[in-house]
Design an enzyme around this catalytic site. Structure first.
Site, PDB file in Angstrom:
ATOM      1  N   SER A 127      79.488  65.366  11.135  1.00 13.59           N
ATOM      2  CA  SER A 127      79.583  64.371  12.216  1.00 13.59           C
ATOM      3  C   SER A 127      79.345  65.029  13.570  1.00 13.59           C
ATOM      4  O   SER A 127      80.273  65.178  14.362  1.00 13.59           O
ATOM      5  CB  SER A 127      80.914  63.628  12.169  1.00 13.59           C
ATOM      6  OG  SER A 127      82.019  64.483  12.060  1.00 13.59           O
ATOM      7  N   GLY A 171      51.203  53.743  48.550  1.00 14.62           N
ATOM      8  CA  GLY A 171      51.434  53.328  49.928  1.00 14.62           C
ATOM      9  C   GLY A 171      52.546  52.329  50.124  1.00 14.62           C
ATOM     10  O   GLY A 171      52.563  51.602  51.123  1.00 14.62           O
ATOM     11  N   SER A 197      85.174  70.711   3.369  1.00  9.40           N
ATOM     12  CA  SER A 197      85.348  70.158   2.020  1.00  9.40           C
ATOM     13  C   SER A 197      86.478  70.854   1.274  1.00  9.40           C
ATOM     14  O   SER A 197      87.262  70.209   0.559  1.00  9.40           O
ATOM     15  CB  SER A 197      84.039  70.270   1.231  1.00  9.40           C
ATOM     16  OG  SER A 197      83.030  69.467   1.815  1.00  9.40           O
ATOM     17  N   LYS A 252      44.612  50.767  50.907  1.00  8.38           N
ATOM     18  CA  LYS A 252      43.689  51.850  51.278  1.00  8.38           C
ATOM     19  C   LYS A 252      42.244  51.381  51.243  1.00  8.38           C
ATOM     20  O   LYS A 252      41.330  52.129  50.839  1.00  8.38           O
ATOM     21  CB  LYS A 252      43.905  53.068  50.380  1.00  8.38           C
ATOM     22  CG  LYS A 252      45.353  53.573  50.409  1.00  8.38           C
ATOM     23  CD  LYS A 252      45.554  54.873  49.644  1.00  8.38           C
ATOM     24  CE  LYS A 252      47.024  55.294  49.697  1.00  8.38           C
ATOM     25  NZ  LYS A 252      47.280  56.576  49.008  1.00  8.38           N
ATOM     26  N   MET A 253      42.056  50.134  51.675  1.00  5.66           N
ATOM     27  CA  MET A 253      40.696  49.598  51.739  1.00  5.66           C
ATOM     28  C   MET A 253      39.838  50.383  52.717  1.00  5.66           C
ATOM     29  O   MET A 253      38.598  50.410  52.603  1.00  5.66           O
ATOM     30  CB  MET A 253      40.733  48.123  52.133  1.00  5.66           C
ATOM     31  CG  MET A 253      41.264  47.178  51.069  1.00  5.66           C
ATOM     32  SD  MET A 253      40.224  47.131  49.585  1.00  5.66           S
ATOM     33  CE  MET A 253      38.701  46.454  50.234  1.00  5.66           C
ATOM     34  N   SER A 276      78.474  73.063   9.121  1.00  5.99           N
ATOM     35  CA  SER A 276      78.316  73.324   7.698  1.00  5.99           C
ATOM     36  C   SER A 276      78.822  74.735   7.407  1.00  5.99           C
ATOM     37  O   SER A 276      78.502  75.687   8.127  1.00  5.99           O
ATOM     38  CB  SER A 276      76.834  73.205   7.308  1.00  5.99           C
ATOM     39  OG  SER A 276      76.646  73.534   5.952  1.00  5.99           O
ATOM     40  N   GLY A 277      79.644  74.870   6.366  1.00 13.18           N
ATOM     41  CA  GLY A 277      80.209  76.175   6.037  1.00 13.18           C
ATOM     42  C   GLY A 277      81.518  76.464   6.737  1.00 13.18           C
ATOM     43  O   GLY A 277      82.094  77.547   6.557  1.00 13.18           O
ATOM     44  N   HIS A 301      57.010  56.834  40.750  1.00  8.04           N
ATOM     45  CA  HIS A 301      56.888  57.853  39.724  1.00  8.04           C
ATOM     46  C   HIS A 301      57.498  57.357  38.424  1.00  8.04           C
ATOM     47  O   HIS A 301      58.557  56.736  38.411  1.00  8.04           O
ATOM     48  CB  HIS A 301      57.582  59.135  40.176  1.00  8.04           C
ATOM     49  CG  HIS A 301      57.157  60.349  39.418  1.00  8.04           C
ATOM     50  ND1 HIS A 301      57.643  60.634  38.161  1.00  8.04           N
ATOM     51  CD2 HIS A 301      56.282  61.339  39.717  1.00  8.04           C
ATOM     52  CE1 HIS A 301      57.097  61.758  37.727  1.00  8.04           C
ATOM     53  NE2 HIS A 301      56.271  62.205  38.652  1.00  8.04           N
ATOM     54  N   ASP A 332      62.175  48.942  48.423  1.00 10.23           N
ATOM     55  CA  ASP A 332      61.091  49.895  48.183  1.00 10.23           C
ATOM     56  C   ASP A 332      61.447  50.668  46.926  1.00 10.23           C
ATOM     57  O   ASP A 332      62.380  51.481  46.920  1.00 10.23           O
ATOM     58  CB  ASP A 332      60.948  50.836  49.376  1.00 10.23           C
ATOM     59  CG  ASP A 332      59.880  51.897  49.147  1.00 10.23           C
ATOM     60  OD1 ASP A 332      58.917  51.615  48.411  1.00 10.23           O
ATOM     61  OD2 ASP A 332      60.023  53.010  49.692  1.00 10.23           O
TER      62      ASP A 332
END
Length: 641
Positions: A542, A36, A475, A166-167, A470-471, A114, A110
């Site tokens: 990397s 509220g 290198s 919400k009393m 990789s591959g 959430h 405000d």
């Protein structure tokens, strides 16, 4: 109090003059979804008669059209202005509103309830003097109630109103109100919130909002509005703190004027006062204080001014000007509390941008000390932070900054964390204290420097950074390139991904966090080797742009060449020289790049080599030509040693 729409002519002038002398209270409303908050603020705006006729007409029309109360006035619609909010029925952004009563002015934020939008709540709380924590009387305290309360405590808000809302839906039960109040106050005491005022309210019906409600005759405390009007706020807090002036802009319209513009974060300054520029430590005297209203003898916190100094002192944007007798601290390593605000987790060892005031620096998050469970307040072990998690970590900066501990000065102790690649704000934090080692470790000036080593080696130095799947052939290409350079008499060293994991990085695995730390260490080693006058060749997957960018930033301009060995995944997987793709496909190898861990392609590499159409030898020739064009292979003609 007259309605603002009824004021005309001299009435408005008199009304505005009355406002000038009123105190200002900044407060936020927070809590869980549908407690509220928007309805409460809408009611405050309506009852304080701060709405114009067109706003009232629009509210009535919207209430009939899209309201949830059968055509009755739906006060939440005054704030839920975003279409997405109206569709979802929740607040997803921070809505700021101004209203006033005969006794005080108010700015209210405000903030979202959430959990997904907790980051927006932090924005609203950053400047607040008081927080209204709403709790649905039927549900009691929820996890988000605890989370928001903990954040309120972290940010330093000490005045808290517990609005048990919400009393009307619990028949205004005193027993239920007392039960919720006890539970909340017990939690608040554990997190350092001592001043809690509990008020039973009904935002929809207006009970105990403006005046006391007959439906809660058992309640002998103030109404919400009376409390907001009378609560003591420390308006002199910023004035009483030491003078802090983050320089936002060096103002030099002509040769006769050189000033430093910004907003005073705290304290006050007078003409003739002795000041210190931090972090450099240079001193001078305030010669003039220039404002939009002319020259001033004294300027106070929150005023925007331009300071002119008596001496020609080197001052830049991001510097902090303090008084000589009460300077800020200066350090480059800290313990800090972090609130993570991104869907992407915080990764240990990754470099981020840290913005404190007007200063932006590069920051590395060292291993997380602990996370905080907001429900139990337990310290939980962990290596990373995910969305909305809170933790304590050590942070290392690439240069020293001027700061105050957050507990002493929110303006010079609070910071945000920014992703280097996307420029999105991903976290917020509070500096707690400088680490002792930050003041015990100093950079040692060396007489034999990089220039001298280059002269001895006879060529430039720098880093050739090969990246790809990789591959891809990194290198192989790196090895052939080093052989070519070595045969020419060049001082070289090849850092290969597998080789360094046998020693330097043998303690690291292949999680995202460990991959980040792996590249961080390699980048630092490559920097040292380049400083030694060596041409460094690296061959690493990397996978993350952020870490490749960090490696580049460690080097001087022209010393870093990123070479993207561009091989499609299907081609690399067909090659599979080490059988790693097969293991990954069988589920035997987790976090393998290209399979269940991402590879972020370079956006602007110096070179891109397509190995589907180029042999390793052709790739080496192309890289060699690039090195020559960039001057890497030129004879270094520096000053004699």
């Amino acid at each position: 109090m007259a309605h603002v729409s009824d004021l005309i002519g001299t009435d408005i002038e008199r009304y505005l003059k009355q406002h000038e002398t009123k105190s200002l209270l900044r407060f936020i409303t927070c809590g869980s979804v549908d407690d509220g908050k928007s309805t409460l603020i809408g009611r405050l705006l309506y009852e304080s008669k701060m709405l114009f006729e067109d706003q009232l007409a629009a509210l009535a029309a919207d209430s009939r059209k899209i309201g949830t109360r059968g055509g009755e006035m739906d006060y939440a619609l005054l704030l839920d202005g975003l279409a997405a909010e109206r569709e979802q029925g929740i607040t997803i952004d921070v809505a700021y509103r101004f209203f006033s009563t005969d006794r005080r002015k108010f700015i209210v934020a405000d903030t979202p309830g959430h959990e997904q939008y907790t980051r927006n709540m932090i924005t609203g709380a950053s400047t607040a003097d008081l927080a209204i924590i709403l709790v649905d009387a039927r549900k009691g305290m929820l996890q988000q109630t605890r989370r928001h309360s903990y954040l309120v405590s972290l940010i330093g808000i000490r005045n808290v109103v517990l609005a048990v809302n919400k009393m009307d839906l619990v028949d205004y039960s005193r027993e239920r109100f007392d039960e919720v109040s006890r539970e909340y106050c017990d939690f608040a005491g554990k997190i350092g919130i001592r001043d809690v005022t509990a008020i039973p309210i009904s935002g929809v019906n207006g009970d105990n909002i403006i005046g006391k409600s007959e439906k809660t005759a058992w309640y002998d405390g103030p109404s919400l509005m009376h409390h907001l009007e009378s609560v003591e706020i420390d308006e002199a807090r910023l004035q009483a703190q030491p003078f802090r002036f983050p320089v936002q802009w060096v103002n030099r319209p002509n040769l006769d004027f050189r000033g430093f513009a910004g907003t005073i974060a705290s304290g006050l300054v007078r003409v003739g006062e002795r000041i210190q520029v931090q972090p450099s430590g240079r001193e001078s005297t305030v010669a003039r204080i220039v404002s939009a209203d002319g020259n001033l003898d004294v300027a106070y916190a929150e005023q925007s001014v331009t300071l002119m100094l008596a001496d020609e002192v080197d001052v830049s944007r991001g510097d902090l000007i303090s008084t000589v007798d009460s300077p800020a601290q200066v350090a480059d390593q800290f313990e800090a509390t972090l609130v993570w605000m991104s869907d992407e987790p915080m990764l240990r060892g990754r470099s981020y941008l840290l913005k404190l005031g007007t200063r932006t620096v590069t920051a590395t998050v060292l291993p997380l000390k602990y996370k905080v469970n907001v429900n139990t307040l337990e310290h939980v072990a962990g290596e990373t932070l995910t969305l909305n998690e809170i933790g304590v970590a050590e942070i290392e900066l690439d240069r020293a900054i001027a700061f105050d501990p957050y507990d002493h000065n929110r303006e010079t102790g609070g910071f945000i964390v920014i992703d280097r690649m996307t420029n999105n704000t991903v976290g917020a934090g509070m500096l707690r204290f400088a680490l002792r080692r930050a003041s015990n470790i100093h950079w040692q000036t060396l007489e034999v420097d990089k220039r001298a080593r280059r002269v001895l080696n006879g060529h430039q130095s720098g880093v050739v950074w090969l990246t790809g799947l990789s591959g891809a052939g990194k290198s192989t290409i790196a090895n052939l390139l080093e052989k070519r350079l070595h045969a020419m008499g060049m001082r070289t060293y090849l850092l290969d991904g597998d080789n360094v994991r046998h020693g330097l990085n043998k303690d690291l695995g292949f999680t995202a966090e460990d991959r980040v730390e792996n590249i961080r260490r390699i980048a630092e080693v490559a920097k040292l080797m380049a400083d030694a006058g060596v041409i460094v060749i690296t061959a690493f997957i990397s996978p993350f742009r952020s870490e490749r960018g960090m490696a580049r930033d460690l080097m001087e301009n022209g010393e870093f060449i990123e070479v993207f060995i561009d091989t499609p995944l299907e081609v690399a997987e067909q090659r599979d020289p080490k059988g790693l793709y097969k293991k990954a496909r069988r589920g035997e190898l987790k976090n393998f790049t290209g399979i269940d861990s991402p590879y972020e392609r370079p956006q602007n590499p110096e070179m891109r080599i397509d190995t589907t159409s180029s042999s390793p030898e052709t790739a080496v020739e192309a890289i060699f030509d690039k090195l020559q064009a960039m001057g890497f292979l030129d004879v270094f003609r520096g000053a004699p040693i």
